[in-house]
Design a protein around this motif. Structure first.
Motif, mmCIF file in Angstrom:
data_model
loop_
_atom_site.group_PDB
_atom_site.id
_atom_site.type_symbol
_atom_site.label_atom_id
_atom_site.label_comp_id
_atom_site.label_asym_id
_atom_site.label_seq_id
_atom_site.Cartn_x
_atom_site.Cartn_y
_atom_site.Cartn_z
ATOM 1 N N PHE A 70 12.721 33.572 -4.347
ATOM 2 C CA PHE A 70 12.174 34.824 -3.828
ATOM 3 C C PHE A 70 11.224 34.456 -2.704
ATOM 4 C CE2 PHE A 70 13.694 36.084 -7.937
ATOM 5 C CZ PHE A 70 14.289 37.305 -7.657
ATOM 6 N N VAL A 71 11.482 35.000 -1.529
ATOM 7 C CA VAL A 71 10.689 34.690 -0.351
ATOM 8 C C VAL A 71 9.866 35.921 0.005
ATOM 9 C CG1 VAL A 71 10.757 33.962 2.066
ATOM 10 C CG2 VAL A 71 12.493 33.108 0.459
ATOM 11 N N MET A 72 8.555 35.738 0.038
ATOM 12 C CA MET A 72 7.628 36.816 0.368
ATOM 13 C C MET A 72 7.166 36.608 1.805
ATOM 14 S SD MET A 72 7.875 38.099 -2.603
ATOM 15 C CE MET A 72 6.697 39.425 -2.587
ATOM 16 N N ILE A 73 7.230 37.669 2.609
ATOM 17 C CA ILE A 73 6.930 37.550 4.034
ATOM 18 C C ILE A 73 5.866 38.561 4.428
ATOM 19 C CG2 ILE A 73 7.878 37.839 6.356
ATOM 20 C CD1 ILE A 73 10.580 36.920 5.184
ATOM 21 N N ARG A 74 4.892 38.066 5.187
ATOM 22 C CA ARG A 74 3.865 38.925 5.788
ATOM 23 C C ARG A 74 3.988 38.750 7.298
ATOM 24 N NH1 ARG A 74 -0.737 36.772 3.644
ATOM 25 N NH2 ARG A 74 -0.396 37.919 1.744
ATOM 26 N N THR A 75 3.843 39.862 8.012
ATOM 27 C CA THR A 75 3.927 39.812 9.469
ATOM 28 C C THR A 75 2.792 40.608 10.104
ATOM 29 O OG1 THR A 75 5.344 40.265 11.370
ATOM 30 C CG2 THR A 75 5.493 41.800 9.540
ATOM 31 N N ARG A 76 2.491 40.261 11.340
ATOM 32 C CA ARG A 76 1.524 41.041 12.128
ATOM 33 C C ARG A 76 2.248 42.065 12.981
ATOM 34 N NH1 ARG A 76 -0.085 35.680 12.635
ATOM 35 N NH2 ARG A 76 1.164 35.503 14.500
ATOM 36 N N ASP A 107 4.864 42.156 3.193
ATOM 37 C CA ASP A 107 5.610 43.232 3.851
ATOM 38 C C ASP A 107 7.082 43.252 3.462
ATOM 39 O OD1 ASP A 107 3.377 44.158 5.490
ATOM 40 O OD2 ASP A 107 3.621 42.244 6.552
ATOM 41 N N TYR A 108 7.652 42.073 3.187
ATOM 42 C CA TYR A 108 9.082 41.965 2.886
ATOM 43 C C TYR A 108 9.307 40.966 1.764
ATOM 44 C CZ TYR A 108 9.443 44.340 7.307
ATOM 45 O OH TYR A 108 9.273 45.258 8.314
ATOM 46 N N MET A 109 10.397 41.182 1.035
ATOM 47 C CA MET A 109 10.792 40.258 -0.020
ATOM 48 C C MET A 109 12.294 40.000 0.116
ATOM 49 S SD MET A 109 10.406 40.489 -4.169
ATOM 50 C CE MET A 109 11.637 41.742 -4.420
ATOM 51 N N LEU A 110 12.662 38.728 0.075
ATOM 52 C CA LEU A 110 14.062 38.326 0.148
ATOM 53 C C LEU A 110 14.431 37.610 -1.144
ATOM 54 C CD1 LEU A 110 14.028 36.519 3.633
ATOM 55 C CD2 LEU A 110 14.199 38.965 3.189
ATOM 56 N N LYS A 111 15.649 37.811 -1.583
ATOM 57 C CA LYS A 111 16.203 36.992 -2.669
ATOM 58 C C LYS A 111 17.256 36.111 -2.018
ATOM 59 C CE LYS A 111 18.436 37.154 -7.189
ATOM 60 N NZ LYS A 111 19.011 38.051 -8.222
ATOM 61 N N VAL A 112 17.057 34.811 -2.144
ATOM 62 C CA VAL A 112 17.913 33.829 -1.489
ATOM 63 C C VAL A 112 18.566 32.969 -2.558
ATOM 64 C CG1 VAL A 112 17.940 31.857 0.089
ATOM 65 C CG2 VAL A 112 16.387 33.773 0.526
ATOM 66 N N THR A 137 5.947 32.784 1.913
ATOM 67 C CA THR A 137 5.678 32.140 0.632
ATOM 68 C C THR A 137 6.950 32.200 -0.197
ATOM 69 O OG1 THR A 137 3.378 32.857 0.740
ATOM 70 C CG2 THR A 137 4.213 32.182 -1.426
ATOM 71 N N SER A 138 7.339 31.063 -0.753
ATOM 72 C CA SER A 138 8.581 30.994 -1.514
ATOM 73 C C SER A 138 8.305 30.688 -2.976
ATOM 74 C CB SER A 138 9.491 29.909 -0.930
ATOM 75 O OG SER A 138 9.786 30.201 0.421
ATOM 76 N N TYR A 139 9.001 31.397 -3.843
ATOM 77 C CA TYR A 139 8.903 31.189 -5.286
ATOM 78 C C TYR A 139 10.272 30.789 -5.809
ATOM 79 C CZ TYR A 139 4.486 33.667 -4.808
ATOM 80 O OH TYR A 139 3.233 34.039 -4.427
ATOM 81 N N MET A 140 10.375 29.566 -6.314
ATOM 82 C CA MET A 140 11.631 29.075 -6.860
ATOM 83 C C MET A 140 11.736 29.530 -8.315
ATOM 84 S SD MET A 140 10.753 27.485 -4.258
ATOM 85 C CE MET A 140 11.268 26.604 -2.850
ATOM 86 N N THR A 141 12.885 30.058 -8.686
ATOM 87 C CA THR A 141 13.077 30.495 -10.062
ATOM 88 C C THR A 141 13.501 29.312 -10.926
ATOM 89 O OG1 THR A 141 15.401 31.079 -9.782
ATOM 90 C CG2 THR A 141 13.777 32.790 -9.300
#
Length: 153
Positions: A70-76, A107-112, A137-141
């Protein structure tokens, strides 16, 4: 607009979520309808857009996709042009199987899904090289406890 459907429609949808391969005869028997009545209801559910498609679920590990991140993304950036570019670039990465705009700290969440950490790193490098991002920020399951569950209808 909330969909208008009754308990029989719900029973049809539950049965199809469990096994979309059911024939109309099997489906009609399962929910207590004639085949014609079942066909009319299914036609209505398709026409309303409630049923979008028929798909299958696969075991990612059996396909060699052993890592879920799960990749969490913040942007300006929040301009329309940036968002169009971001959506286009992320959508072009086949390993991204889910993509959400979210509320909260990110702001965004990806499942990779990827074969391994090296394959995920290639996805990560592609992502950060194409779009200006503030924080990734990446969270490995470690284990999928409940994945791709049926909708609660």
């Amino acid at each position: 607009m909330e969909e208008k459907f009754d308990q029989i429609d719900r029973a049809l949808l539950r049965a199809l979520q469990q096994d979309a391969r059911l024939s109309q005869r099997e489906l009609a028997e399962k929910v207590g309808l004639s085949q014609n009545a079942c066909w009319r209801r299914l036609k209505s559910l398709y026409e309303s857009g409630l049923i979008e498609s028929h798909t299958i679920r696969m075991d990612p590990a059996r396909l060699g996709l052993n890592l879920t991140v799960f990749v969490m993304i913040r942007t300006r950036h929040h301009s329309k042009n940036w968002l169009e570019t971001f959506r286009s670039e992320v959508s072009a990465i086949p390993n991204v199987i889910d993509f959400y705009r979210i509320a909260g700290d990110y702001d965004y969440m990806l499942k990779v899904v990827a074969e391994d950490m090296n394959a995920f790193d290639r996805v990560y490098q592609r992502l950060i090289e194409k779009v200006d991002l503030d924080t990734v920020t990446s969270y490995m399951t470690m284990e999928a406890i409940a994945d791709a569950r049926d909708l609660p209808i």
